[in-house]
Design a protein around this motif. Structure first.
Motif, mmCIF file in Angstrom:
data_model
loop_
_atom_site.group_PDB
_atom_site.id
_atom_site.type_symbol
_atom_site.label_atom_id
_atom_site.label_comp_id
_atom_site.label_asym_id
_atom_site.label_seq_id
_atom_site.Cartn_x
_atom_site.Cartn_y
_atom_site.Cartn_z
ATOM 1 N N ASP A 15 78.340 66.145 46.651
ATOM 2 C CA ASP A 15 77.881 64.824 46.232
ATOM 3 C C ASP A 15 76.699 64.882 45.271
ATOM 4 N N VAL A 16 75.993 66.003 45.204
ATOM 5 C CA VAL A 16 74.825 66.105 44.325
ATOM 6 C C VAL A 16 74.985 67.199 43.265
ATOM 7 N N TYR A 17 76.086 67.940 43.310
ATOM 8 C CA TYR A 17 76.215 69.122 42.467
ATOM 9 C C TYR A 17 76.096 68.786 40.986
ATOM 10 N N ASP A 18 76.859 67.821 40.494
ATOM 11 C CA ASP A 18 76.823 67.493 39.064
ATOM 12 C C ASP A 18 75.457 66.974 38.645
ATOM 13 N N GLU A 19 74.849 66.167 39.474
ATOM 14 C CA GLU A 19 73.521 65.630 39.141
ATOM 15 C C GLU A 19 72.488 66.742 39.055
ATOM 16 N N TRP A 20 72.477 67.644 40.017
ATOM 17 C CA TRP A 20 71.451 68.671 40.069
ATOM 18 C C TRP A 20 71.660 69.757 39.018
ATOM 19 N N ALA A 152 61.217 89.974 41.419
ATOM 20 C CA ALA A 152 59.758 89.975 41.265
ATOM 21 C C ALA A 152 59.147 88.608 41.546
ATOM 22 N N ARG A 153 59.963 87.561 41.514
ATOM 23 C CA ARG A 153 59.435 86.214 41.737
ATOM 24 C C ARG A 153 59.113 85.958 43.210
ATOM 25 N N TYR A 154 59.554 86.851 44.106
ATOM 26 C CA TYR A 154 59.378 86.627 45.537
ATOM 27 C C TYR A 154 58.143 87.369 46.047
ATOM 28 N N GLN A 155 57.202 86.628 46.581
ATOM 29 C CA GLN A 155 56.026 87.214 47.210
ATOM 30 C C GLN A 155 56.260 87.238 48.714
ATOM 31 N N ARG A 156 56.083 88.430 49.296
ATOM 32 C CA ARG A 156 56.392 88.641 50.720
ATOM 33 C C ARG A 156 57.840 88.209 51.025
ATOM 34 N N ASP A 157 58.721 88.449 50.005
ATOM 35 C CA ASP A 157 60.152 88.187 50.140
ATOM 36 C C ASP A 157 60.468 86.732 50.440
ATOM 37 N N GLN A 158 59.697 85.831 49.843
ATOM 38 C CA GLN A 158 60.006 84.408 49.985
ATOM 39 C C GLN A 158 59.398 83.635 48.825
ATOM 40 N N THR A 159 59.930 82.430 48.589
ATOM 41 C CA THR A 159 59.379 81.577 47.543
ATOM 42 C C THR A 159 59.660 80.114 47.859
ATOM 43 N N LEU A 160 58.789 79.243 47.373
ATOM 44 C CA LEU A 160 58.966 77.799 47.479
ATOM 45 C C LEU A 160 58.672 77.213 46.107
ATOM 46 N N GLU A 161 59.655 76.521 45.515
ATOM 47 C CA GLU A 161 59.512 75.986 44.163
ATOM 48 C C GLU A 161 59.783 74.492 44.158
ATOM 49 N N THR A 162 59.117 73.798 43.236
ATOM 50 C CA THR A 162 59.315 72.370 43.055
ATOM 51 C C THR A 162 60.223 72.151 41.851
ATOM 52 N N HIS A 163 61.373 71.509 42.064
ATOM 53 C CA HIS A 163 62.338 71.279 40.990
ATOM 54 C C HIS A 163 62.275 69.864 40.431
ATOM 55 N N LEU A 167 58.878 59.065 41.621
ATOM 56 C CA LEU A 167 58.245 58.061 42.463
ATOM 57 C C LEU A 167 58.949 57.932 43.808
ATOM 58 N N ASP A 168 60.261 58.225 43.833
ATOM 59 C CA ASP A 168 61.020 58.006 45.064
ATOM 60 C C ASP A 168 61.652 59.276 45.612
ATOM 61 N N ARG A 169 61.305 60.455 45.014
ATOM 62 C CA ARG A 169 61.946 61.667 45.496
ATOM 63 C C ARG A 169 61.173 62.916 45.123
ATOM 64 N N VAL A 170 61.342 63.933 45.945
ATOM 65 C CA VAL A 170 60.846 65.278 45.659
ATOM 66 C C VAL A 170 61.971 66.247 46.006
ATOM 67 N N ARG A 171 62.259 67.183 45.101
ATOM 68 C CA ARG A 171 63.280 68.190 45.377
ATOM 69 C C ARG A 171 62.653 69.576 45.306
ATOM 70 N N HIS A 188 68.061 73.919 49.000
ATOM 71 C CA HIS A 188 67.466 72.848 48.213
ATOM 72 C C HIS A 188 67.142 71.730 49.197
ATOM 73 N N VAL A 189 65.949 71.194 49.094
ATOM 74 C CA VAL A 189 65.493 70.165 50.032
ATOM 75 C C VAL A 189 65.157 68.908 49.241
ATOM 76 N N LEU A 190 65.916 67.854 49.460
ATOM 77 C CA LEU A 190 65.676 66.578 48.793
ATOM 78 C C LEU A 190 65.015 65.629 49.788
ATOM 79 N N ILE A 191 63.812 65.173 49.430
ATOM 80 C CA ILE A 191 63.052 64.261 50.283
ATOM 81 C C ILE A 191 62.954 62.910 49.583
#
Length: 252
Positions: A15-20, A152-163, A167-171, A188-191
């Protein structure tokens, strides 16, 4: 993790693939695949993991006899709802089987974006190569577009990025890296004000040399490795394209 199957990504992301993924223009991929289809033996073309048809539909519109497989009924339903999508033969199944329900052989078998890495372990990836080789015409090509692993982008084998921030959403994207198993396990976490949507994406990456070995085991030989669909030089970064060929005559 144990419940993540071939269909899971598509069923939970359709449902979100094309949009994202709207920013990822498939035009170069379509043009490049059409060129490759015209360079080898005459025959149909087969896409592994057609998804919502972002490449499949324009290939068919270009006059290519294209067929496909996808594990997710939800993804295929999205494709069939688009103009022209309902005329393309697509079966529901595991892309590692390279099975369209016929005995036809193909001029090109291909998988684009990072989708090959959704095969969850090395055994599945090796099986995909072997089955692709079986379904190719002599002189036919197995074409992969893959991202160069950027560990190389992973510190301590993990990462959290803002995509995305609005005003009404954070992904966000939250990923853990297992360097031994060569795995990325993430969401991917859509809030939004309506709640939280989780879209899982678990992948097993492979290095270019490992892909080449899988090809050799399947009886294929590498004929091209480019830095993109415009046949740029390979620079070991970003997405790259590899073309493997089935020999026109069996090796003696």
């Amino acid at each position: 993790m144990h419940s993540f199957g071939p269909e899971t990504y598509g069923e939970l992301n359709a449902d979100v693939y094309d949009e994202w993924h709207a920013a990822h223009d498939p035009t170069d991929a379509v043009r490049g695949l059409a060129e490759l289809a015209g360079e080898g033996p005459a025959g149909p073309v087969f896409e592994l993991a057609v998804g919502t048809g972002r490449v499949t539909i324009p290939l068919a519109e270009a006059g290519i006899d294209v067929r496909g497989v996808d594990a997710s009924e939800a993804m295929v339903a999205r494709m069939r709802a688009k103009p022209g999508g309902d005329r393309i033969p697509v079966v529901i199944g595991d892309m590692a089987d390279v099975d369209d329900g016929t005995d036809d052989l193909f001029a090109v078998v291909f998988v684009v974006f990072s989708t090959f890495f959704f095969l969850q372990d090395q055994e599945e990836q090796v099986r995909c190569f072997a089955n692709a080789a079986k379904r190719l015409l002599p002189g036919g090509r197995f074409v992969l577009e893959c991202p160069m692993p950027d560990v190389a982008r992973y510190q301590r084998d993990q990462t959290l990025e803002t995509h995305q921030v609005g005003l009404d959403r954070v992904r966000l994207a939250a990923v853990r890296h297992d360097p031994v198993e060569q795995r990325f396990e993430g969401h991917h976490v859509l809030i939004t004000e309506r709640g939280i949507k989780l879209a899982p994406a678990f992948m097993r990456y492979a290095w270019p040399a490992e892909l080449d070995l899988m090809a050799r085991l399947a009886g294929l030989r590498r004929v091209h490795r480019w830095g993109g669909w415009r046949r740029e030089p390979f620079r070991a970064e970003g997405n790259y394209v590899t073309v493997y060929e089935k020999p026109a005559t069996p090796a003696s």
